[in-house]
Design an enzyme around this catalytic site. Structure first.
Site, PDB file in Angstrom:
ATOM      1  N   ARG A 173      33.093  60.601  39.291  1.00 38.20           N
ATOM      2  CA  ARG A 173      33.258  61.931  39.279  1.00 38.20           C
ATOM      3  C   ARG A 173      34.202  62.522  39.754  1.00 38.20           C
ATOM      4  O   ARG A 173      35.460  61.772  39.738  1.00 38.20           O
ATOM      5  CB  ARG A 173      32.729  62.413  39.688  1.00 38.20           C
ATOM      6  CG  ARG A 173      31.803  63.676  40.311  1.00 38.20           C
ATOM      7  CD  ARG A 173      31.706  64.246  41.646  1.00 38.20           C
ATOM      8  NE  ARG A 173      31.223  65.469  42.029  1.00 38.20           N
ATOM      9  CZ  ARG A 173      32.746  66.241  42.367  1.00 38.20           C
ATOM     10  NH1 ARG A 173      33.178  65.966  42.899  1.00 38.20           N
ATOM     11  NH2 ARG A 173      32.545  67.560  42.884  1.00 38.20           N
ATOM     12  N   HIS A 219      30.017  53.413  47.012  1.00 37.00           N
ATOM     13  CA  HIS A 219      31.069  53.145  45.843  1.00 37.00           C
ATOM     14  C   HIS A 219      30.459  51.447  45.566  1.00 37.00           C
ATOM     15  O   HIS A 219      29.777  51.106  44.564  1.00 37.00           O
ATOM     16  CB  HIS A 219      32.231  52.774  46.146  1.00 37.00           C
ATOM     17  CG  HIS A 219      33.139  53.524  47.077  1.00 37.00           C
ATOM     18  ND1 HIS A 219      33.633  53.934  47.833  1.00 37.00           N
ATOM     19  CD2 HIS A 219      33.625  54.444  46.125  1.00 37.00           C
ATOM     20  CE1 HIS A 219      34.136  54.863  48.057  1.00 37.00           C
ATOM     21  NE2 HIS A 219      34.449  55.297  46.579  1.00 37.00           N
ATOM     22  N   THR A 279      39.978  51.955  41.210  1.00 30.92           N
ATOM     23  CA  THR A 279      39.655  52.447  42.429  1.00 30.92           C
ATOM     24  C   THR A 279      41.241  52.584  42.997  1.00 30.92           C
ATOM     25  O   THR A 279      41.915  51.691  43.078  1.00 30.92           O
ATOM     26  CB  THR A 279      38.650  51.904  43.352  1.00 30.92           C
ATOM     27  OG1 THR A 279      38.965  52.821  44.284  1.00 30.92           O
ATOM     28  CG2 THR A 279      39.186  50.790  43.723  1.00 30.92           C
ATOM     29  N   ARG A 280      41.474  53.934  43.767  1.00 29.58           N
ATOM     30  CA  ARG A 280      42.792  54.242  44.428  1.00 29.58           C
ATOM     31  C   ARG A 280      42.111  55.077  45.916  1.00 29.58           C
ATOM     32  O   ARG A 280      43.144  54.789  46.632  1.00 29.58           O
ATOM     33  CB  ARG A 280      43.448  55.248  44.165  1.00 29.58           C
ATOM     34  CG  ARG A 280      43.044  56.563  43.701  1.00 29.58           C
ATOM     35  CD  ARG A 280      44.330  57.915  43.503  1.00 29.58           C
ATOM     36  NE  ARG A 280      43.391  57.955  44.745  1.00 29.58           N
ATOM     37  CZ  ARG A 280      43.134  59.972  44.861  1.00 29.58           C
ATOM     38  NH1 ARG A 280      42.221  60.280  43.862  1.00 29.58           N
ATOM     39  NH2 ARG A 280      43.181  60.241  46.366  1.00 29.58           N
ATOM     40  N   HIS A 320      33.469  52.165  50.026  1.00 34.11           N
ATOM     41  CA  HIS A 320      32.335  52.940  51.083  1.00 34.11           C
ATOM     42  C   HIS A 320      31.467  52.104  50.340  1.00 34.11           C
ATOM     43  O   HIS A 320      30.995  51.717  49.632  1.00 34.11           O
ATOM     44  CB  HIS A 320      32.623  54.334  51.362  1.00 34.11           C
ATOM     45  CG  HIS A 320      34.376  54.559  51.968  1.00 34.11           C
ATOM     46  ND1 HIS A 320      35.002  54.144  53.428  1.00 34.11           N
ATOM     47  CD2 HIS A 320      34.626  55.414  52.187  1.00 34.11           C
ATOM     48  CE1 HIS A 320      35.677  54.315  53.313  1.00 34.11           C
ATOM     49  NE2 HIS A 320      36.017  54.808  52.554  1.00 34.11           N
TER      50      HIS A 320
END
Ligand code: PPS
Length: 571
Positions: A288, A202, A194-195, A199
């Site tokens: 996605r 996730h 992740t970058r 939340h």
């Protein structure tokens, strides 16, 4: 499932004794000062994160990676890891020569034996690797506007890891993670790349991924370089730490990855998979629009939302890590839970809620509510600290106009009004004051004026970054320089250009300092409006007329403008 192999992965570092010796010898070599992106690449080359690469790509490997996603020997490798340098530097290097690779403080991190030197076809690289030679893509922009014109390739010898002073305990090399998984007996590990801050969506996605693959979870955020405009990694890591408590401690861990992302969507997903395989993981989550760069210059997406999953699936066997793919996660109000969009059978009968990244940024900057179904209060609190509402952010008011137009007088009045309101520190960078304190050695040639304005811009950007108000009041006659300053400042806060539009005739008539007279007599050279150019701002945020308008009113017009931009608000 692919067999897990937690044996140590090859690194490029030499032993401590050899490194000490090599470091001394390397002091005499020609040095290349690594860019921030190259430092990230070098770290992962040296620690095995980019295994099987043994250095920056040779020309043959580069051509093959660009065209076929494979090294020259046929091994799958989707991303060109190249050492870009200036043409002048490249010309000074002999093939076979060793060069020292230094970080930005001059510390030698490694050496490279240069086996290849070439001038790449960057347009071709962009087309093949990123899918389009379109500079709206951050990596294509980097390729053309930041990267050097020549590439050097060759094997690297690692001397020491790049130094990180932040979150030291949270950073692990592939071998450190492998050892950790061995120690805990973690046979299956699913990695989450992740970058962004985490939340609830996730969290749900990672829970489901771990459950589906019956694996332990590695939250593996990128802290090297991400997409320009992303939340900085300091804030993100504080957010991750806050969320980590909400995961089962015995099956979840977090580690920071100093990767420089390229936002290459499908190719990037394959690359990320290989990197996670090297870090000892068995599964990898691809959601996605994985590593998506946003819209192209025609306003269309560069890649389809599930292109990354398709390419990954095609090469999964060779990557040797299993993909856990997810569709878009959305909140179903009636069931008060997150569900993958494609699994909601009763779509038409339920209320689907979603807050996009853009909407989140808007809510943060306007200080609006962020509902609990979307994120965790601790995460929102961290984000609010870094992205306070506009009325608490720093900004710069940049007055421009002829000498004697009234810039300083209006700027002073504005400063007093803003100080009366309180809340943020105010600094006035008036033309004359700056010339006395910051630019005393400068004259009025184009070059010197530009330097003067860039200095003002730099100070104003620092003030803006740190939440203050900078009021600048130089002549700033050149549009290009004003634009450059605007770009510097807008990274951190608003830039409000105010053109004090007093005509040259009126300025000369007032001639407060007697300078126009001297300029007419030729006693002052290069005088703006008389013997030197002034580019009238075409589209300033505000233009004030000073003839027949008093100073208080002019300053008040600026206040009204600031209010309309949301920079001043009621408490
Ligand atoms: S610039 O072009 O933005 O770097 O100029 P700035 O730093 O604002 O300095 C302008 C003040 O310097 C005095 N001065 C001159 N102005 C223009 N041209 C020439 N050749 C010149 N020589 C001296 C002048 O007093 C300007 O003050 P302001 O406050 O603008 O009236």
């Amino acid at each position: 499932m692919y067999p897990q192999n937690l044996a140590p992965i090859p690194e490029l570092y030499v032993s401590y004794e050899s490194a000490t010796k090599l470091k001394q010898e390397a002091a005499d070599l020609i040095s290349h000062d690594l860019t921030p992106r190259q430092i990230c690449d070098l770290e992962l080359l040296m620690n095995g994160g980019f295994n099987p690469l043994k250095g920056f790509l040779s020309e043959a490997d580069y051509i093959s990676v660009v065209d076929n996603m494979r090294l020259a020997d046929g091994t799958l490798w989707p991303m060109p890891i190249t050492l870009d340098v200036s043409e002048t530097f490249a010309e000074g290097i002999e093939i076979g020569q060793d060069i020292a690779l230094r970080d930005q403080e001059g510390v030698i991190l490694g050496t490279m034996t240069v086996t290849d030197r070439w001038t790449p076809d960057k347009a071709h690289e962009a087309e093949k690797v990123f899918g389009a030679n379109d500079q709206a893509h951050p990596a294509v922009n980097y390729l053309h506007n930041v990267a050097g014109k020549a590439y050097l390739g060759g094997p690297v010898t690692g001397i020491q890891q790049p130094v990180h002073y932040d979150f030291r305990g949270r950073r692990d090399t592939p071998n450190e993670l492998r050892a950790y998984f061995r120690k805990l007996g973690w046979r299956k590990v699913v990695a989450f790349q992740t970058r962004n801050p985490l939340h609830r969506a996730h969290q749900e996605l990672t829970f489901r991924a771990a459950k589906e693959s019956q694996a332990n979870l590695l939250i593996h955020p990128v802290v090297g370089m991400t997409k320009p405009g992303d939340v900085d990694h300091f804030t993100r890591v504080r957010c991750y730490e806050a969320v980590l408590d909400k995961y089962p401690q015995s099956t979840t861990t977090m580690s920071l990855l100093n990767l420089a992302m390229r936002m290459a969507g499908p190719r990037e997903a394959v690359w990320h998979g290989l990197i996670r395989k090297n870090h000892g993981c068995t599964h990898f989550i691809v959601g996605r629009d994985h590593a998506g760069p946003g819209k192209n210059s025609k306003g269309e997406d560069f890649y389809g939302p599930y292109d990354a999953q398709d390419l990954f699936r095609e090469h999964q066997e060779e990557i040797g890590i299993e993909m856990v793919d997810f569709k878009h996660m959305v909140f179903v109000q009636e069931r008060a839970q997150y569900e993958p969009m494609d699994e909601i059978a009763d779509k038409d009968d339920v209320t689907i809620l979603n807050i996009s990244g853009t909407e989140l940024r808007r809510r943060l900057s306007e200080g609006l509510d962020i509902p609990e179904w979307f994120s965790f209060p601790e995460v929102v609190a961290e984000l609010r600290k870094t992205r306070p509402p506009r009325s608490q952010q720093g900004f710069t008011v940049f007055f421009t106009g002829f000498s004697g137009s009234g810039k300083s007088t209006i700027a002073n009045a504005l400063m007093v009004k803003l100080m009366e309101m309180g809340g943020r520190p105010v600094t006035l960078l008036d033309g004359d004051i700056v010339r006395k304190n910051l630019s005393s050695e400068l004259g009025f040639s184009k070059e010197h004026r530009d330097l003067n304005i860039r200095r003002i811009g730099y100070v104003a950007s620092e003030i803006t970054k740190n939440g203050g108000i900078a009021i600048c009041a130089p002549i700033a006659p050149y549009a290009t320089t004003r634009r450059a300053v605007r770009e510097d400042i807008e990274q951190f806060g608003a830039f409000i250009e105010v053109h004090v539009a007093t005509s040259i005739e009126e300025c000369e008539r007032r001639d407060r300092k007697g300078l126009y007279k001297l300029a007419r007599e030729g006693k002052i050279k290069e005088f703006t409006g008389i013997s030197d150019p002034y580019d009238v701002p075409e589209d300033p945020e505000l233009r004030v007329e000073t003839e027949n308008v008093d100073v208080d009113n002019c300053a008040h017009q600026v206040i009204l403008k600031l209010e309309s931009l949301g920079l001043i608000a009621a408490d």
